[in-house]
Design a protein around this motif. Sequence first.
Motif, PDB file in Angstrom:
ATOM      1  N   LEU A  64     -22.350  14.565  -5.920  1.00  0.00           N
ATOM      2  CA  LEU A  64     -21.567  14.039  -5.181  1.00  0.00           C
ATOM      3  C   LEU A  64     -20.335  12.826  -5.190  1.00  0.00           C
ATOM      4  N   TYR A  65     -20.631  11.983  -6.756  1.00  0.00           N
ATOM      5  CA  TYR A  65     -20.380  11.065  -7.660  1.00  0.00           C
ATOM      6  C   TYR A  65     -19.038  11.490  -7.711  1.00  0.00           C
ATOM      7  N   SER A  66     -19.038  12.694  -8.883  1.00  0.00           N
ATOM      8  CA  SER A  66     -18.365  13.762  -9.683  1.00  0.00           C
ATOM      9  C   SER A  66     -17.174  14.574  -8.959  1.00  0.00           C
ATOM     10  N   TYR A  67     -17.242  14.527  -7.361  1.00  0.00           N
ATOM     11  CA  TYR A  67     -16.095  15.354  -6.650  1.00  0.00           C
ATOM     12  C   TYR A  67     -15.533  14.181  -6.113  1.00  0.00           C
ATOM     13  N   PHE A  68     -16.433  12.676  -6.248  1.00  0.00           N
ATOM     14  CA  PHE A  68     -15.799  11.895  -4.956  1.00  0.00           C
ATOM     15  C   PHE A  68     -16.481  10.203  -5.760  1.00  0.00           C
ATOM     16  N   PRO A  69     -15.631   9.790  -6.291  1.00  0.00           N
ATOM     17  CA  PRO A  69     -15.851   8.690  -7.069  1.00  0.00           C
ATOM     18  C   PRO A  69     -15.858   7.418  -5.910  1.00  0.00           C
ATOM     19  N   ASP A  70     -15.328   7.190  -5.159  1.00  0.00           N
ATOM     20  CA  ASP A  70     -14.791   6.269  -3.732  1.00  0.00           C
ATOM     21  C   ASP A  70     -15.503   7.386  -2.634  1.00  0.00           C
ATOM     22  N   LYS A  71     -16.425   6.390  -2.018  1.00  0.00           N
ATOM     23  CA  LYS A  71     -15.959   6.405  -0.773  1.00  0.00           C
ATOM     24  C   LYS A  71     -15.086   6.568   0.260  1.00  0.00           C
ATOM     25  N   ARG A  72     -14.411   5.454  -0.276  1.00  0.00           N
ATOM     26  CA  ARG A  72     -13.503   5.658   0.703  1.00  0.00           C
ATOM     27  C   ARG A  72     -12.208   6.948   0.695  1.00  0.00           C
ATOM     28  N   LEU A  73     -12.240   8.600  -0.250  1.00  0.00           N
ATOM     29  CA  LEU A  73     -11.570   8.534  -0.936  1.00  0.00           C
ATOM     30  C   LEU A  73     -12.254   9.608  -0.335  1.00  0.00           C
ATOM     31  N   LEU A  74     -13.768  10.140   0.002  1.00  0.00           N
ATOM     32  CA  LEU A  74     -14.927  10.885   0.324  1.00  0.00           C
ATOM     33  C   LEU A  74     -14.115  10.846   2.042  1.00  0.00           C
ATOM     34  N   PHE A  75     -14.015  10.170   2.836  1.00  0.00           N
ATOM     35  CA  PHE A  75     -13.599  10.179   3.741  1.00  0.00           C
ATOM     36  C   PHE A  75     -12.122  10.772   3.970  1.00  0.00           C
ATOM     37  N   MET A  76     -11.593  10.207   3.312  1.00  0.00           N
ATOM     38  CA  MET A  76      -9.940  10.073   3.620  1.00  0.00           C
ATOM     39  C   MET A  76     -10.022  12.129   3.288  1.00  0.00           C
ATOM     40  N   GLU A  77     -10.485  13.161   2.145  1.00  0.00           N
ATOM     41  CA  GLU A  77     -10.709  14.058   2.649  1.00  0.00           C
ATOM     42  C   GLU A  77     -10.974  14.878   3.151  1.00  0.00           C
ATOM     43  N   VAL A  78     -12.735  14.301   3.845  1.00  0.00           N
ATOM     44  CA  VAL A  78     -12.933  14.878   5.280  1.00  0.00           C
ATOM     45  C   VAL A  78     -11.437  14.087   6.241  1.00  0.00           C
ATOM     46  N   ALA A  79     -11.371  13.823   6.614  1.00  0.00           N
ATOM     47  CA  ALA A  79     -10.059  13.105   7.683  1.00  0.00           C
ATOM     48  C   ALA A  79      -9.009  14.428   7.500  1.00  0.00           C
ATOM     49  N   THR A  80      -8.811  14.528   5.945  1.00  0.00           N
ATOM     50  CA  THR A  80      -7.458  15.634   6.074  1.00  0.00           C
ATOM     51  C   THR A  80      -7.533  16.746   5.964  1.00  0.00           C
ATOM     52  N   ASP A  81      -8.976  17.043   5.683  1.00  0.00           N
ATOM     53  CA  ASP A  81      -9.738  18.295   5.667  1.00  0.00           C
ATOM     54  C   ASP A  81      -9.881  19.199   7.517  1.00  0.00           C
ATOM     55  N   GLN A  82     -10.149  18.275   8.750  1.00  0.00           N
ATOM     56  CA  GLN A  82     -10.090  18.178  10.266  1.00  0.00           C
ATOM     57  C   GLN A  82      -8.578  18.724  10.574  1.00  0.00           C
ATOM     58  N   CYS A  83      -8.125  17.699  10.135  1.00  0.00           N
ATOM     59  CA  CYS A  83      -6.663  16.890  10.463  1.00  0.00           C
ATOM     60  C   CYS A  83      -6.239  18.411  10.372  1.00  0.00           C
ATOM     61  N   THR A  84      -6.005  19.044   9.070  1.00  0.00           N
ATOM     62  CA  THR A  84      -5.273  20.351   8.735  1.00  0.00           C
ATOM     63  C   THR A  84      -5.905  20.977   9.237  1.00  0.00           C
ATOM     64  N   ARG A  85      -7.313  21.555   9.953  1.00  0.00           N
ATOM     65  CA  ARG A  85      -7.698  22.499  10.765  1.00  0.00           C
ATOM     66  C   ARG A  85      -8.034  22.812  11.745  1.00  0.00           C
ATOM     67  N   GLN A  86      -7.160  21.205  12.343  1.00  0.00           N
ATOM     68  CA  GLN A  86      -7.109  21.413  14.173  1.00  0.00           C
ATOM     69  C   GLN A  86      -5.178  21.766  14.081  1.00  0.00           C
ATOM     70  N   ALA A  87      -4.586  21.417  12.797  1.00  0.00           N
ATOM     71  CA  ALA A  87      -2.887  21.181  12.914  1.00  0.00           C
ATOM     72  C   ALA A  87      -2.949  22.858  12.501  1.00  0.00           C
ATOM     73  N   GLU A  88      -3.911  23.799  12.141  1.00  0.00           N
ATOM     74  CA  GLU A  88      -3.669  25.212  12.286  1.00  0.00           C
ATOM     75  C   GLU A  88      -3.720  26.385  13.120  1.00  0.00           C
ATOM     76  N   GLU A  89      -5.234  25.294  13.799  1.00  0.00           N
ATOM     77  CA  GLU A  89      -5.496  26.173  15.026  1.00  0.00           C
ATOM     78  C   GLU A  89      -4.674  26.146  15.791  1.00  0.00           C
ATOM     79  N   ALA A  90      -4.084  24.608  15.950  1.00  0.00           N
ATOM     80  CA  ALA A  90      -3.364  24.675  17.154  1.00  0.00           C
ATOM     81  C   ALA A  90      -1.772  25.524  16.805  1.00  0.00           C
TER      82      ALA A  90
END
Length: 204
Positions: free
Chosen positions: A48-74
Motif C-alpha cells: 500500500l505504501y509503495s503506491y501511496f506514501p500518504d493517506k491523503r494522497l490515497l484519498f485524493m486518488e480515490v476522489a479523482t477516480d470517482q469524479c472522473t467515472r461520474q463525469a464520463e458516465e454523465a
Amino acid sequence: MTTEAVVRKGRKYDQVLEGARDIFLRDGFEGASVDDIARAAGVSKATLYSYFPDKRLLFMEVATDQCTRQAEEALGTMDFSKPPRTVLKEAARRFLSFIYSDMGQRIFRICVAESDRFPELGRQFYQSGPQTVHRALVAYLAQAQARGEVSIDDLNLAADQFAELCKADLWPKLIFGIQVQFDQADVDRIVDGAIDTFMARYET
C-alpha cells in the motif's frame, strides 16, 4: 506535492483503490486506518505504501477516480443532437446523484476541511469532475445556440448558473445537516424547477 509526482501505478493499483474506496465510504477520511485499507484491498501495508506514501494522497486518488467515472458516465448520456430540456434533465439528474451520494458528500466535506493546508485536494477534485462536465455543458449550449434553441451571451456563466440552480433548496439542507435523505420526488422538483428557470431566461 502533486499526486503525479508520487503515485505509482502498477498491477495492484486498481485493487488498492477499490479497497480504499470501501473503507473511506465506511469510516470517512479521519476514521479510515491504513491497516483496514490494506486488509480490504488484500495487500500488505508495504505494498500500500509503495503506491501511496500518504493517506491523503490515497484519498485524493480515490476522489479523482470517482469524479472522473461520474463525469464520463454523465457525458456518455449526453446526446448533443437532442433539445435542451432533454439534455439538461439528464445532466442534472447525473449531477445530483453524485453530489448527494455518500462519496460525493465525503469528497466535498474533506476538500473544504483541508482546503487551507492542501489546496491541491480541491483543485484536483474540481478538474477531474465538475470542470469536465462544465466544459461539456458549455459545448452543448453552443451547439443548441447554433440550432437557434437558446440565446446566450456568456456560455460559461450560463453553464454555472444551471449547476447552481440544480443545488437550490436541497444542497444547503444537506450541507448543514437539516435533511440528509431525499426521494426521487424531491430531486425531480429541483431538476424541473432548474430547467424551467434556466429556459425562461435563455430559450428562444
